[in-house]
Design a protein around this motif. Structure first.
Motif, PDB file in Angstrom:
ATOM      1  N   ILE A 132       0.830  -1.211   0.000  1.00  0.00           N
ATOM      2  CA  ILE A 132       0.000   0.000   0.000  1.00  0.00           C
ATOM      3  C   ILE A 132       0.865   1.262   0.000  1.00  0.00           C
ATOM      4  N   ARG A 133       0.252   2.344  -0.456  1.00  0.00           N
ATOM      5  CA  ARG A 133       0.761   3.704  -0.241  1.00  0.00           C
ATOM      6  C   ARG A 133      -0.299   4.396   0.594  1.00  0.00           C
ATOM      7  N   TRP A 134       0.110   5.401   1.357  1.00  0.00           N
ATOM      8  CA  TRP A 134      -0.835   6.027   2.272  1.00  0.00           C
ATOM      9  C   TRP A 134      -0.488   7.493   2.488  1.00  0.00           C
ATOM     10  N   GLY A 135      -1.465   8.233   3.001  1.00  0.00           N
ATOM     11  CA  GLY A 135      -1.224   9.641   3.289  1.00  0.00           C
ATOM     12  C   GLY A 135      -2.395  10.268   4.018  1.00  0.00           C
ATOM     13  N   GLY A 136      -2.249  11.558   4.290  1.00  0.00           N
ATOM     14  CA  GLY A 136      -3.307  12.286   4.971  1.00  0.00           C
ATOM     15  C   GLY A 136      -2.980  13.760   5.057  1.00  0.00           C
ATOM     16  N   ALA A 137      -3.956  14.541   5.479  1.00  0.00           N
ATOM     17  CA  ALA A 137      -3.765  15.991   5.589  1.00  0.00           C
ATOM     18  C   ALA A 137      -4.770  16.563   6.586  1.00  0.00           C
ATOM     19  N   HIS A 138      -4.404  17.714   7.119  1.00  0.00           N
ATOM     20  CA  HIS A 138      -5.317  18.492   7.969  1.00  0.00           C
ATOM     21  C   HIS A 138      -4.984  19.953   7.771  1.00  0.00           C
ATOM     22  N   SER A 139      -6.015  20.754   7.539  1.00  0.00           N
ATOM     23  CA  SER A 139      -5.839  22.187   7.357  1.00  0.00           C
ATOM     24  C   SER A 139      -6.678  22.914   8.398  1.00  0.00           C
ATOM     25  N   PRO A 140      -6.048  23.367   9.482  1.00  0.00           N
ATOM     26  CA  PRO A 140      -6.817  24.085  10.500  1.00  0.00           C
ATOM     27  C   PRO A 140      -7.621  25.232   9.896  1.00  0.00           C
ATOM     28  N   GLU A 141      -8.803  25.425  10.406  1.00  0.00           N
ATOM     29  CA  GLU A 141      -9.815  26.330   9.847  1.00  0.00           C
ATOM     30  C   GLU A 141      -9.310  27.717   9.463  1.00  0.00           C
ATOM     31  N   TYR A 142      -8.620  28.395  10.341  1.00  0.00           N
ATOM     32  CA  TYR A 142      -8.245  29.779  10.082  1.00  0.00           C
ATOM     33  C   TYR A 142      -6.870  29.925   9.448  1.00  0.00           C
ATOM     34  N   LEU A 143      -6.154  28.821   9.240  1.00  0.00           N
ATOM     35  CA  LEU A 143      -4.837  28.880   8.589  1.00  0.00           C
ATOM     36  C   LEU A 143      -5.003  28.499   7.126  1.00  0.00           C
ATOM     37  N   VAL A 144      -5.657  29.366   6.380  1.00  0.00           N
ATOM     38  CA  VAL A 144      -6.057  29.097   5.003  1.00  0.00           C
ATOM     39  C   VAL A 144      -4.918  28.568   4.137  1.00  0.00           C
ATOM     40  N   GLN A 145      -3.739  29.118   4.268  1.00  0.00           N
ATOM     41  CA  GLN A 145      -2.638  28.702   3.402  1.00  0.00           C
ATOM     42  C   GLN A 145      -1.626  27.829   4.150  1.00  0.00           C
ATOM     43  N   SER A 146      -2.061  27.141   5.176  1.00  0.00           N
ATOM     44  CA  SER A 146      -1.136  26.334   5.964  1.00  0.00           C
ATOM     45  C   SER A 146      -1.706  24.934   6.151  1.00  0.00           C
ATOM     46  N   GLN A 147      -1.626  24.122   5.118  1.00  0.00           N
ATOM     47  CA  GLN A 147      -2.103  22.750   5.225  1.00  0.00           C
ATOM     48  C   GLN A 147      -0.939  21.844   5.571  1.00  0.00           C
ATOM     49  N   SER A 148      -1.140  20.988   6.545  1.00  0.00           N
ATOM     50  CA  SER A 148      -0.145  19.987   6.902  1.00  0.00           C
ATOM     51  C   SER A 148      -0.531  18.712   6.172  1.00  0.00           C
ATOM     52  N   GLU A 149       0.393  18.172   5.381  1.00  0.00           N
ATOM     53  CA  GLU A 149       0.052  16.981   4.615  1.00  0.00           C
ATOM     54  C   GLU A 149       1.254  16.062   4.450  1.00  0.00           C
ATOM     55  N   PHE A 150       0.961  14.798   4.159  1.00  0.00           N
ATOM     56  CA  PHE A 150       2.000  13.808   3.909  1.00  0.00           C
ATOM     57  C   PHE A 150       1.427  12.754   2.981  1.00  0.00           C
ATOM     58  N   ARG A 151       2.256  12.295   2.041  1.00  0.00           N
ATOM     59  CA  ARG A 151       1.859  11.183   1.172  1.00  0.00           C
ATOM     60  C   ARG A 151       3.065  10.284   0.961  1.00  0.00           C
ATOM     61  N   GLN A 152       2.933   9.023   1.353  1.00  0.00           N
ATOM     62  CA  GLN A 152       3.966   8.014   1.144  1.00  0.00           C
ATOM     63  C   GLN A 152       3.861   7.558  -0.308  1.00  0.00           C
ATOM     64  N   GLU A 153       4.819   7.955  -1.155  1.00  0.00           N
ATOM     65  CA  GLU A 153       4.754   7.675  -2.589  1.00  0.00           C
ATOM     66  C   GLU A 153       5.277   6.293  -2.974  1.00  0.00           C
ATOM     67  N   VAL A 154       6.002   5.641  -2.071  1.00  0.00           N
ATOM     68  CA  VAL A 154       6.552   4.315  -2.348  1.00  0.00           C
ATOM     69  C   VAL A 154       5.650   3.276  -1.709  1.00  0.00           C
ATOM     70  N   PHE A 155       5.353   2.203  -2.422  1.00  0.00           N
ATOM     71  CA  PHE A 155       4.521   1.141  -1.839  1.00  0.00           C
ATOM     72  C   PHE A 155       5.265   0.477  -0.684  1.00  0.00           C
ATOM     73  N   THR A 156       4.580   0.323   0.442  1.00  0.00           N
ATOM     74  CA  THR A 156       5.158  -0.263   1.648  1.00  0.00           C
ATOM     75  C   THR A 156       4.162  -1.219   2.288  1.00  0.00           C
ATOM     76  N   PHE A 157       4.532  -1.789   3.397  1.00  0.00           N
ATOM     77  CA  PHE A 157       3.679  -2.680   4.185  1.00  0.00           C
ATOM     78  C   PHE A 157       3.039  -3.774   3.312  1.00  0.00           C
ATOM     79  N   CYS A 158       3.886  -4.507   2.643  1.00  0.00           N
ATOM     80  CA  CYS A 158       3.423  -5.587   1.768  1.00  0.00           C
ATOM     81  C   CYS A 158       3.048  -6.811   2.592  1.00  0.00           C
ATOM     82  N   GLY A 159       1.938  -7.403   2.258  1.00  0.00           N
ATOM     83  CA  GLY A 159       1.546  -8.600   3.010  1.00  0.00           C
ATOM     84  C   GLY A 159       0.116  -8.818   2.895  1.00  0.00           C
TER      85      GLY A 159
END
Length: 159
Positions: A132-159
């Motif tokens: 699988i590859r996985w990721g996520g993000a959260h953008s606090p309401e009043y921080l319009v241009q400040s999104q915290s995000e991550f995306r694992q681009e390499v397939f991992t956790f095989c099984g």
């Protein structure tokens, strides 16, 4: 005249000190205003029995201090993987949250749970014998241009 000038300077110094102290403490007051998130990765994924495979802390800067926005969890149970993004900053206030997963070779590409959520976003996919590859993000309401995000681009956790 000299005494009056000296008193004015002392008063200005105290006003400046009080103002600086108030500005320094203001961000900490905002942190205390948000409740603790009552959900964890197990409950977001639908109950107990999940094994945690990985986590990724999402952060942002607020008044020059690093703050925790959310935490992404990758979980596994009986052939299924679950990715849950648990809100830490502004828990209880609806804000943009994303959890996403991509199962190698299933032809579906990235699937997401995304929207305006108060506590978490979570997505599950059957991935027995696959990576699988996985990721996520959260953008606090009043921080319009400040999104915290991550995306694992390499397939991992095989099984």
């Amino acid at each position: 005249m000299k005494t009056l000038l000296r008193r004015s300077m002392v008063r200005l110094g105290l006003v400046g000190l009080v103002t600086a102290l108030a500005l320094t403490l203001a961000p900490n007051a905002a942190v205390a205003a948000y409740p603790t998130n009552p959900y964890n990765a197990q409950s977001a994924c639908g109950g107990t029995g999940w094994t945690q495979l990985a986590t990724k802390q999402l952060t942002f800067y607020y008044y020059g201090v690093v703050r925790n926005a959310a935490k992404i969890y990758v979980m596994y149970r009986a052939g299924y993987n679950c990715v849950a993004t648990i809100v830490q900053w502004e828990a209880g206030t609806a804000s943009p949250v994303v959890a996403e997963i991509d199962v190698e070779g299933d032809g579906k590409g990235w699937i997401q749970d995304s929207g305006e959520f108060k506590y978490y976003a979570a997505v599950k996919a059957y991935a027995a014998g696959k990576c699988i590859r996985w990721g996520g993000a959260h953008s606090p309401e009043y921080l319009v241009q400040s999104q915290s995000e991550f995306r694992q681009e390499v397939f991992t956790f095989c099984g």
